[in-house]
Design an enzyme around this catalytic site. Structure first.
Site, PDB file in Angstrom:
ATOM      1  N   GLU A  45       1.015  -1.167   0.075  1.00 57.66           N
ATOM      2  CA  GLU A  45       0.093   0.122  -0.068  1.00 57.66           C
ATOM      3  C   GLU A  45       0.862   1.334  -0.062  1.00 57.66           C
ATOM      4  O   GLU A  45       1.935   1.435   0.759  1.00 57.66           O
ATOM      5  CB  GLU A  45      -0.783   0.201   1.200  1.00 57.66           C
ATOM      6  CG  GLU A  45      -1.680   1.032   1.437  1.00 57.66           C
ATOM      7  CD  GLU A  45      -2.670   1.275   2.659  1.00 57.66           C
ATOM      8  OE1 GLU A  45      -3.541   1.984   2.644  1.00 57.66           O
ATOM      9  OE2 GLU A  45      -2.283   0.516   3.586  1.00 57.66           O
ATOM     10  N   LYS A 157      -8.888   3.614  -2.887  1.00 59.90           N
ATOM     11  CA  LYS A 157      -9.674   3.028  -1.494  1.00 59.90           C
ATOM     12  C   LYS A 157     -10.889   3.750  -1.171  1.00 59.90           C
ATOM     13  O   LYS A 157     -10.867   5.137  -1.118  1.00 59.90           O
ATOM     14  CB  LYS A 157      -8.419   3.391  -0.435  1.00 59.90           C
ATOM     15  CG  LYS A 157      -8.788   2.846   0.793  1.00 59.90           C
ATOM     16  CD  LYS A 157      -7.456   2.994   1.927  1.00 59.90           C
ATOM     17  CE  LYS A 157      -7.697   2.294   2.975  1.00 59.90           C
ATOM     18  NZ  LYS A 157      -6.401   2.397   3.961  1.00 59.90           N
ATOM     19  N   CYS A 195      -5.476  -2.529   2.720  1.00 59.33           N
ATOM     20  CA  CYS A 195      -5.411  -2.492   3.976  1.00 59.33           C
ATOM     21  C   CYS A 195      -6.590  -2.482   4.584  1.00 59.33           C
ATOM     22  O   CYS A 195      -7.327  -3.913   4.835  1.00 59.33           O
ATOM     23  CB  CYS A 195      -4.960  -1.104   4.349  1.00 59.33           C
ATOM     24  SG  CYS A 195      -4.197  -1.232   5.986  1.00 59.33           S
TER      25      CYS A 195
END
Length: 384
Positions: A45, A157, A195
């Site tokens: 990430e 995200k 994540c």
């Protein structure tokens, strides 16, 4: 039917102090992966642009400090410009149909073109996390780069975690669409959850619904709780799970966080034609892990600051791992290996279908006559 096996890897790479330096390191890792016959590699990430670990950006509820705005300026300048729009242009961006400014060869800063060239020259499918700037906002993104077709997709995200919400905007759920490709006769349906998106059950289910067989989980979470989550995801989804995290000592945080000068260049430049190589590799034993590491030579390491022992503390211990479709551990978490260790496995994708004998969470096992999930802007049917 030909063997349905591919060689997969996760790279425990850390962000360097400039975008150009990090891209050069990514290129070296891809070249290394190619020598090991790796078909696809996942990077962590925010690998490009950086995860601003420990940074507060001078913010408190109801107050922002001037030095925090300067930190954000530096962070914004280090982010990647892929030439996309704040809303996200989707297929128009992927197919390079957006307008290009007069006198320019491409949209953005050239990072997209650099990644496409590295994938093409190495033959390695690259998936990497990055911090993307579009308009005046930053997004935590993942880009999928095919050696033959270039960028196949990008997602942002949808729910930044905790303090990330201060600096990263929310991405569109439509970008959760799985990406399909064929490598060496193996049909891949891959998707990424970034994540702590992996702690969102409905988001996970939106990926399972698309019948993914390769589930990608770039992360910044180095907690012990992350590893069992990855085993759960693999067992739920009957997919191979790759998880890549950065490992970093405090001394290697960027100097705009620490206030120190690391000695590396901070210049942010157009990178489409950047070229850098590491000429050799070493294989070492780290506890029970056999790792392939770049041979960085004598000039690439950042000098230790012996005056401050806390500089040797890990702000992230890593934990990159690979899990099989029954939740079996193929590569255990890689702890405290900072400089680009590669975890490599041979993956038989027929194992995903073998696992469907007794569990298909988005198919018959889902009781889809009783339970339904809808996601705005996202087709949950498996892609063609």
């Amino acid at each position: 039917m030909p063997p349905q096996t591919l060689t997969l890897a996760v790279s425990q790479s850390r962000t360097l102090s400039s975008l150009s330096a990090t891209l050069t390191a990514l290129q070296a890792t891809a070249q290394l992966a190619a020598t090991k016959s790796v078909d696809l590699v996942l990077f962590p990430e925010a690998y490009l642009g950086g995860y601003p670990r420990t940074c507060s950006f001078g913010a408190a509820v109801g107050a922002r400090a001037a030095e925090g705005r300067e930190q954000f300026l530096r962070y914004f300048q280090s982010a990647v410009d892929l030439g996309d729009t704040p809303r996200g242009a989707g297929d128009e961006w992927i197919d390079k149909e957006l307008d290009v400014a007069k006198g320019k060869e491409y949209r953005g800063d050239g990072t997209r073109e650099f990644l496409e060239r590295v994938a093409r020259e190495t033959g390695v499918f690259i998936v990497t996390g990055l911090v993307e700037k579009a308009g005046g906002s930053l997004y935590c993104s993942v880009v999928y780069v095919c050696p033959h077709l270039g960028v196949l997709g990008k997602r942002r995200k949808v729910m930044p975690t905790g303090s990330e919400r201060l600096i990263w905007a929310q991405g569109s759920p439509s970008t959760l669409r799985a990406v399909t490709t064929t490598i060496k006769g193996v049909r891949l349906r891959m998707a990424a959850a970034i994540c702590w998106e992996n702690y969102m059950p409905l988001l996970r289910y939106s990926l399972y619904s698309q019948n993914v067989n390769l589930y990608l989980a770039p992360t910044a979470d180095a907690r012990d709780t992350w590893f069992p989550l990855m085993r759960t995801v693999a067992a739920e989804g009957r997919a191979f799970v790759l998880s890549a995290n950065q490992c970093m000592k405090r001394k290697n945080l960027p100097d705009w966080i620490t206030g120190k000068n690391s000695g590396e260049s901070k210049e942010v430049t157009s990178v489409a034609k950047t070229n850098g190589r590491r000429r050799s590799t070493v294989t070492v034993k780290e506890d029970k892990h056999e790792l392939v590491l770049p041979d960085t030579g004598s000039g690439s390491a950042i000098a230790d600051d012996a005056a401050d022992p806390t500089d040797e503390e890990y702000v992230s211990r890593g934990g990159s791992c690979i899990i099989g479709p029954l939740g079996d551990v193929l590569k255990e978490p890689l702890w405290e290996v900072e400089d680009g260790g590669l975890h490599i496995v041979e993956a038989d994708f027929e194992d995903c279908e073998r696992g469907r004998l007794d569990l298909d969470v988005a198919g018959s096992y889902s009781r889809n006559d009783a339970f339904h999930l809808e996601v705005d802007g996202l087709d949950l049917d498996p892609p063609p």
